[in-house]
Each structure stands twice: as structure tokens, then as C-alpha cells.
Design an enzyme around this catalytic site. Structure first.
Site, PDB file in Angstrom:
ATOM      1  N   ASP A   1       8.733  21.823  56.284  1.00 58.39           N
ATOM      2  CA  ASP A   1       8.877  21.020  55.068  1.00 58.39           C
ATOM      3  C   ASP A   1       9.538  21.873  53.991  1.00 58.39           C
ATOM      4  O   ASP A   1       9.254  23.069  53.871  1.00 58.39           O
ATOM      5  CB  ASP A   1       7.507  20.539  54.566  1.00 58.39           C
ATOM      6  CG  ASP A   1       6.897  19.470  55.467  1.00 58.39           C
ATOM      7  OD1 ASP A   1       7.201  19.465  56.673  1.00 58.39           O
ATOM      8  OD2 ASP A   1       6.126  18.649  54.961  1.00 58.39           O
TER       9      ASP A   1
ATOM     10  N   LYS B   1      10.469  12.596  52.597  1.00 59.81           N
ATOM     11  CA  LYS B   1       9.068  12.660  52.167  1.00 59.81           C
ATOM     12  C   LYS B   1       9.042  12.354  50.671  1.00 59.81           C
ATOM     13  O   LYS B   1       9.829  12.922  49.906  1.00 59.81           O
ATOM     14  CB  LYS B   1       8.574  14.070  52.492  1.00 59.81           C
ATOM     15  CG  LYS B   1       7.123  14.355  52.262  1.00 59.81           C
ATOM     16  CD  LYS B   1       6.786  15.753  52.841  1.00 59.81           C
ATOM     17  CE  LYS B   1       5.454  16.254  52.356  1.00 59.81           C
ATOM     18  NZ  LYS B   1       5.164  17.627  52.822  1.00 59.81           N
TER      19      LYS B   1
ATOM     20  N   LYS C   1       7.784  10.586  55.959  1.00 59.19           N
ATOM     21  CA  LYS C   1       6.441  11.178  55.857  1.00 59.19           C
ATOM     22  C   LYS C   1       5.902  10.876  54.463  1.00 59.19           C
ATOM     23  O   LYS C   1       6.586  11.116  53.470  1.00 59.19           O
ATOM     24  CB  LYS C   1       6.503  12.694  56.097  1.00 59.19           C
ATOM     25  CG  LYS C   1       5.153  13.395  55.874  1.00 59.19           C
ATOM     26  CD  LYS C   1       5.222  14.885  56.190  1.00 59.19           C
ATOM     27  CE  LYS C   1       3.932  15.599  55.790  1.00 59.19           C
ATOM     28  NZ  LYS C   1       3.969  17.044  56.094  1.00 59.19           N
TER      29      LYS C   1
HETATM   30  O1  LIG Z   1       2.251  17.479  52.978  1.00 60.94           O
HETATM   31  C1  LIG Z   1       1.097  17.706  52.688  1.00 60.94           C
HETATM   32  C2  LIG Z   1       0.580  17.862  51.304  1.00 60.94           C
HETATM   33  O2  LIG Z   1       0.750  19.145  50.815  1.00 60.94           O
HETATM   34  C3  LIG Z   1      -0.842  17.415  51.251  1.00 60.94           C
HETATM   35  O3  LIG Z   1      -1.497  17.894  50.137  1.00 60.94           O
HETATM   36  P1  LIG Z   1      -2.711  17.081  49.477  1.00 60.94           P
HETATM   37  O4  LIG Z   1      -3.613  16.576  50.537  1.00 60.94           O
HETATM   38  O5  LIG Z   1      -3.351  18.084  48.613  1.00 60.94           O
HETATM   39  O6  LIG Z   1      -2.110  15.952  48.717  1.00 60.94           O
END
Ligand SMILES: O=C[C@H](O)COP(=O)(O)O
Length: 237
Positions: free
Chosen positions: A105, A166, A195
Site C-alpha cells: 500500500d 483505496k 480496497k
Molecule cells: O488499511 C488499513 C488501515 O490502516 C486500517 O487502519 P484502521 O483500522 O485504524 O482504520
């Protein structure tokens, strides 16, 4: 990796059935080796799509997940998102691939987009795609963009060769919501998928995002989601 889900309100999955769509994320700066190993083991036990971890923990997590079929995802230039030099991003991307991540990512340089530096914006992403050789998911930070900038960002990212669009990097930017997912799904082409990410905390929320057409859910609340029975919970965006 999970197949694309056609946007449908008919999609019916139990909380546990959301696991194959969840990128089980652990990015706490103070996470220990034992915690990262436990995180990787949770991904196997519950059948999450991926364990998403900081690059500095890749050797440990890759070893733990070897042969399990669970994807190992990482992010670069995170949580600052987008501000490293293009050369720095490409070098880190190559190192992340060398360490055994199977997905990556990446943030985008929002200020370059807003300054009209479209070629630089595209090449910044393309350099990571080339250097890593991995499926790259690009975190577009949609709420920071005007309508015209959103259109440009999506187009330039796809020209750069990303595998996933994303909506945002985290809940600090945007709580993942069906409207943002549909916006990206409507524009994704040539196999590019979507995503959803940002404060996804409940089963109901995850299901709504999949129904909107997301193929993956990035969240640090994977365990809570797959054991969540809160059907009546309302989600506010
Ligand atoms: O892609 C994943 C994100 O960093 C998820 O972070 P979070 O659960 O804190 O929103």
C-alpha cells in the site's frame, strides 16, 4: 486473493465469512515481536486475506506465514503518507518486495496533485509499481480532494499501474463508506479493484462496504468484526 464482488445489496455473509476479505492490520508503533507473531497467527487461524504489517516487521511475519497462503502486505511512507521522495519510495518498495511482502500500500503526493504536477504524481506511483513488482494499492485520501482532483487522481493512479484504488489511508482521513467505494468502483477498469479503509470496526460496516463493491477491507479491528453480532448497529459516516 478474493474475487471482485459485484456491487449488490443481496450479498449475504456471516461475520466469520468476512474474514477472507479482511486485511488484518497491525501498525502500532510499539508492537512487539511476540505481538506481531500473534497477529500473523490470527490471520491463519481466522482465514484473513492478509496480515498487514510495517516493513520493519516483514522478516518475522513472512517467516511465520510461509506456506500458509495468507498474503503479507505492507505499506511504505506510512503513516505520514505520500511525503517521501519518489526515489526513497522506490528504494523502500524494492526492499519491501525483497523481504517477502506480496502486496504493497502506498500514499500519494496530494500536494503535487493540487499543484497540477500530474506527471510527477503519476511517476511517483509508477516508480513504486516498477520497483516492487507487487500489486500496489494506492491510498487516494479522497476527502482531501476536489471533485476534479478526485477524477485526476483515480485516472493517474490507474495509468501508473496500480492494482487497487483505496479511498483513504486511515480513519483520520475518512471513515470508509459506501459512497466512496462506489465512486472508485464506478471508475476502476482493466481489472483494478477497490480496497476500503478507515475506521472499519463492525460487521455491519464491513458488509455494507462489500455490498458497495469493495474487494478488500483494511482494518485493525478484524477480530472484533468477525465475532461481531451487532446486526442492529447503525453506522454513521
Ligand atoms: O488499511 C488499513 C488501515 O490502516 C486500517 O487502519 P484502521 O483500522 O485504524 O482504520
Amino acid at each position: 486473493m478474493s474475487e471482485t464482488i459485484a456491487a449488490t445489496t443481496e450479498l449475504s455473509l456471516t461475520p466469520a465469512e468476512l474474514a477472507p476479505y479482511i486485511q488484518h492490520t497491525k501498525i502500532d508503533p510499539d508492537a512487539t515481536r511476540d505481538e506481531m507473531i500473534a497477529h500473523a497467527q490470527e490471520a491463519v487461524t481466522h482465514g484473513f486475506n492478509a496480515a498487514m504489517v510495517p516493513a520493519s516487521w516483514l522478516p518475522v511475519v513472512v517467516a511465520e506465514l510461509s506456506g500458509t497462503g495468507v498474503e503479507v502486505a505492507s505499506a511504505l511512507d506510512f503513516p505520514t503518507v505520500g511525503v517521501m521522495t519518489s526515489a526513497g519510495k522506490a528504494a523502500e518498495a524494492a526492499e519491501i518486495a525483497r523481504l517477502g511482502a506480496t502486496q504493497l500500500d502506498i500514499g500519494v503526493q496530494v500536494g503535487w496533485l493540487k499543484s497540477g504536477r500530474y506527471d510527477d504524481f503519476r511517476e511517483d506511483i509508477a516508480g513504486v509499481v516498477r520497483a516492487s513488482g507487487l500489486p500496489v494499492k494506492v491510498m487516494l485520501e479522497l476527502p482531501l480532494l476536489t471533485d476534479a482532483e478526485k477524477e485526476a487522481a483515480v485516472e493517474l493512479a490507474m495509468e501508473a499501474g496500480v492494482a487497487f484504488l483505496k479511498n483513504a489511508s486511515s480513519g483520520q482521513i475518512e471513515t470508509a463508506n459506501p459512497a466512496s467505494v462506489r465512486y472508485l468502483v464506478d471508475r476502476a477498469r482493466d481489472g483494478v479493484r477497490v480496497k476500503a479503509s478507515g475506521s472499519i470496526k463492525t460487521y455491519r460496516q464491513g458488509l455494507e462496504l462489500l455490498r458497495a463493491g469493495a474487494s478488500l477491507l483494511g482494518t485493525s479491528a478484524g477480530l472484533a468484526i468477525i465475532t461481531d453480532t451487532g446486526d442492529e448497529e447503525t453506522v454513521s459516516y
